[in-house]
Design an enzyme around this catalytic site. Sequence first.
Site, short mmCIF file in Angstrom:
data_model
loop_
_atom_site.label_atom_id
_atom_site.label_comp_id
_atom_site.label_asym_id
_atom_site.label_seq_id
_atom_site.Cartn_x
_atom_site.Cartn_y
_atom_site.Cartn_z
N ALA A 126 50.12 42.70 50.06
CA ALA A 126 50.06 44.07 50.56
C ALA A 126 48.92 44.86 49.92
CB ALA A 126 51.38 44.78 50.30
N GLU A 163 40.82 35.68 37.23
CA GLU A 163 40.75 35.80 38.69
C GLU A 163 39.35 35.45 39.22
OE1 GLU A 163 43.37 38.35 40.27
OE2 GLU A 163 42.47 38.42 42.26
N ASP A 175 42.02 46.74 39.25
CA ASP A 175 43.43 46.36 39.36
C ASP A 175 44.03 46.01 38.00
OD1 ASP A 175 42.79 46.66 41.98
OD2 ASP A 175 42.92 44.54 42.49
C1 GLA Z 1 40.53 44.92 45.36
C2 GLA Z 1 39.83 44.45 44.10
C3 GLA Z 1 39.43 45.64 43.23
C4 GLA Z 1 38.66 46.70 44.04
C5 GLA Z 1 39.40 47.02 45.34
C6 GLA Z 1 38.58 47.92 46.25
O1 GLA Z 1 41.76 45.51 45.03
O2 GLA Z 1 40.65 43.59 43.36
O3 GLA Z 1 38.67 45.18 42.13
O4 GLA Z 1 37.35 46.27 44.29
O5 GLA Z 1 39.72 45.85 46.07
O6 GLA Z 1 38.42 49.18 45.69
#
Ligand code: GLA
Length: 390
Positions: A126, A163, A175
Amino acid sequence: MNNIIELIQLFKEKFGYTDGVRVFFAPGRVNLIGEHTDYNGGYVFPAALTFGTWAAAASREDGVYRFRSANFDTGADVVVSELVYREEDDWANYPKGVLNELVKRAGQEPFKGADILYYGNIPNGAGLSSSASIELATGLALSKLAELEMDMLELVKLGQNAENQFVGVNCGIMDQFAVGMGKEDHAIALKCDTLDYHYVPIKIDGYKIVITNTNKRRGLADSKYNERREECEEGLKLIQSQLPELESLGDLSIEQWERVKRVIKNDVISRRVEHVVTEDDRVLSAMKALEANDLKKFGELMKESHVSLRDLYEVTGFELDTLFEEAAKVEGCIGTRMTGAGFGGCSVSIVREEAVEEFKSVVSENYHAKTGLQPEFYVCDLGDGAKEIL
Ligand code: GLA
């Protein structure tokens, strides 16, 4: 799964003992504004949620790591000398990747084996960072069991490396940072190249943060994500021919951009850069609006962010755009936008408390009529970052 006692019971069913079990938690995240700016060294404004991943973990002495899940039947058994990515290990590649990074930093010696059982309540795929949540829960569990002193920021970087290098998704730092460093009732104002950050209280009395899941699978998302990154890199190179000191698009002001934009002849690249530069500026304006208690303005900036992600960065798609339009029509919804990488996933909206039920039913009906999909809603609280809870 309702509570930690059940998790520990399940640990016993899977592994046959409960002695020495410790429990760790890492949340999911939502980004309020500042999208596709993190890997450009710009600003983001994410917050940790109260749902996430729990990891019940205990040490072993034989060098074996057993990763199991209460959500999936798949898992993996590994030893530290043989850590390789395997497609069939599925979600367990995340803990393996984190273990691999820990071994790179501290050597094999401290890693004597462990049993870990995961349970997560973040909706899968999601875009609410279920992977970063597994990474941080694992990093914390494994480093504690190995008795390593590692601060949260190290674990955040380690999760991102796992990752990028082990799983092969070229994500930025947002994130993992939000998941590791989140704080209850706060969002994090983060500059992604220097990692300067501060917490901003999200006091929005009378309003709720509502996450809406498009329930559209995010096909192709990784390849499109990497394509956007490359387009930004190309844009940066061209601009550097005019501004050799510039290190990232996140440091390019709107005024500078206006002066140099003609150097980019390719319309697609130009629109990508335009998004990054204006989005960065919106994050700063959004933070000012919050400080001034101007939630309306904050909401307007959220909508502008969506429009820019739709028209300039092109990462929304029919489902997210439909959600956006339907949400924006509801009286009492003062701000709404896609959140995360895009291409499906979720939107985040700020909705007046009394209007939440109406918001859910109207958006649900209209979205379903147009897309044939049933959306899901999570009225959410902002929680703490990764921590040991038992
Ligand atoms: C994903 C990536 C993040 C960021 C967002 C867009 O969630 O994991 O590092 O780049 O997309 O803002």
